[in-house]
Enzyme design. Structure first.
Site, PDB file in Angstrom:
ATOM      1  CB  THR A 181      -9.419   1.236   3.484  1.00 44.95           C
ATOM      2  OG1 THR A 181      -8.723   1.688   4.657  1.00 44.95           O
ATOM      3  CG2 THR A 181      -9.249   2.270   2.382  1.00 44.95           C
ATOM      4  CG  LEU A 182     -14.256  -1.423   5.259  1.00 43.80           C
ATOM      5  CD1 LEU A 182     -15.661  -1.837   4.850  1.00 43.80           C
ATOM      6  CD2 LEU A 182     -14.271  -0.767   6.643  1.00 43.80           C
ATOM      7  CG  ASP A 233       0.947   4.141   2.939  1.00 47.52           C
ATOM      8  OD1 ASP A 233       0.096   4.867   3.483  1.00 47.52           O
ATOM      9  OD2 ASP A 233       1.912   3.642   3.552  1.00 47.52           O
ATOM     10  N   GLY A 237       7.007  -5.837   1.364  1.00 51.72           N
ATOM     11  CA  GLY A 237       7.563  -4.488   1.283  1.00 51.72           C
ATOM     12  C   GLY A 237       6.554  -3.475   0.775  1.00 51.72           C
TER      13      GLY A 237
HETATM   14  O1  RIB Z   1       1.822   2.694   6.036  1.00 55.83           O
HETATM   15  C1  RIB Z   1       3.031   1.990   6.150  1.00 55.83           C
HETATM   16  C2  RIB Z   1       4.112   2.893   6.637  1.00 55.83           C
HETATM   17  O2  RIB Z   1       3.779   3.303   7.939  1.00 55.83           O
HETATM   18  C3  RIB Z   1       5.468   2.262   6.745  1.00 55.83           C
HETATM   19  O3  RIB Z   1       6.224   2.373   5.546  1.00 55.83           O
HETATM   20  C4  RIB Z   1       6.086   2.972   7.927  1.00 55.83           C
HETATM   21  O4  RIB Z   1       7.159   3.791   7.600  1.00 55.83           O
HETATM   22  C5  RIB Z   1       4.946   3.756   8.569  1.00 55.83           C
HETATM   23  O5  RIB Z   1       5.038   5.089   8.294  1.00 55.83           O
END
Ligand code: RIB
Length: 312
Positions: free
Chosen positions: A216-217, A252, A287
């Site tokens: 991922t970039l 994520d 968030g």
């Molecule tokens: O990738 C983001 C996450 O990295 C955050 O939510 C923080 O908790 C860390 O783990």
């Protein structure tokens, strides 16, 4: 098919500043908020919102925020294998956010307290992992636990964040290994400055035995490479142009959406497009969990993606 996410839970303490401090510098925050995070819980929620049936395997402290379990359940994440560790505290992440960029320091707490391999084998997590369509892990929990899960998964995806040295047999089970530019550079020893660089270095990892790699970039999109018989194929998916409000946890969102797509179909370029659309939506709100998009929004956003290209 079920997606099992094995990984961290953190309380994210987020400070908003006008710019990130340099080493030794003090800056004043315009505000602070606390929300649930950790790469594991973020990916579990991202996958559930993207449409997967999700089970989460994690360790939390004796001091769990009462809203922690409730919040995961409300997003549809199964928590049968989320256990409290006596005497430990839930992980905490200290996050500084400025103009869409962030810096993160994690105090892992309970995320680093797991049972022995024999105890894990006898746990509900072992059964969930063995029967899942896809198992996803990151590196905010001990590598030995990640390797334990990889050895029992039918298909294993590793988001190697934060990057660290990994045993070769673990790398050989990652289908795909998902890394950002700096994590990729940790594995290859070479800086990544373009999608072409990322492709070349990902191809190098495939040549060393990793079944597939996704790099991922950020705003430049992502590159995928996978072995196909004796050869290696790959492609580049640019990201749409958007204004980023907060990039925390965007990786994520990407990983959770990609795991969802791969649990449904073994089509890596299509999964990368789905994940790119999910991450682009996630960065437009502050968030993590609340910012992650639902499946309908991701599907609609696919039409806004720039065309993908094959690389060789
Ligand atoms: O990738 C983001 C996450 O990295 C955050 O939510 C923080 O908790 C860390 O783990």
């Amino acid at each position: 098919m079920t997606v099992v996410v094995l990984g961290s839970v953190n309380r994210d303490v987020v400070c908003e500043v006008s710019r990130l401090p340099s080493p030794g510098e003090t800056v004043l925050a315009s505000g602070t908020r606390t929300n649930l995070g950790g790469k594991g819980s973020n990916q579990a929620v991202a996958a559930a919102k993207a449409g997967a049936l999700v089970e989460f395997v994690a360790r939390i402290g004796e001091d769990p925020d009462p809203s922690l379990r409730k919040s995961l359940c409300e997003y549809g994440v199964g928590i049968e294998a989320v256990r409290e560790v006596p005497g430990a505290r839930t992980g905490t992440a200290y996050i500084t956010v400025a103009a869409g960029e962030n810096q993160i320091v994690v105090d892992p707490g309970a995320n680093f307290h797991w049972e022995t391999e024999a105890e894990l084998d006898a746990s509900v997590a072992a059964e969930l992992i063995a029967t899942a369509g896809v198992v996803v892990a990151q590196l905010e929990v001990p590598v030995r636990v990640v390797a334990w899960a990889a050895g029992r998964a039918r298909r294993f995806i590793l988001n190697a964040a934060p990057a660290r040295e990994l045993p070769t047999d673990l790398l050989h089970r990652c289908d795909p290994l998902i890394v950002n530019e700096s994590e990729l550079a940790t594995f290859t020893g070479t800086a990544v400055t373009s999608p072409r660089d990322a492709f070349d270095q990902a191809r190098l990892l495939c040549a060393r035995g990793v079944p597939a790699v996704v790099a991922t970039l950020g705003a430049a999109g992502s590159v995928w490479v996978r072995r196909a018989g004796a050869t290696v194929i790959g492609g580049y998916q640019p990201a749409p142009e958007i204004r980023s409000a907060d990039s925390t946890g965007a990786g994520d969102a990407y990983v959770g959406a990609l795991a969802t797509a791969l649990a449904e179909s073994d089509d890596l370029p299509a999964g990368v497009a789905f994940a790119t659309a999910a991450a682009a939506l996630a960065v437009q709100s502050p968030g993590t969990h609340a910012a992650y998009p639902t499946r309908d929004r991701i599907t609609a956003a696919l039409a806004t993606l720039p065309p993908a290209a094959r690389l060789d």
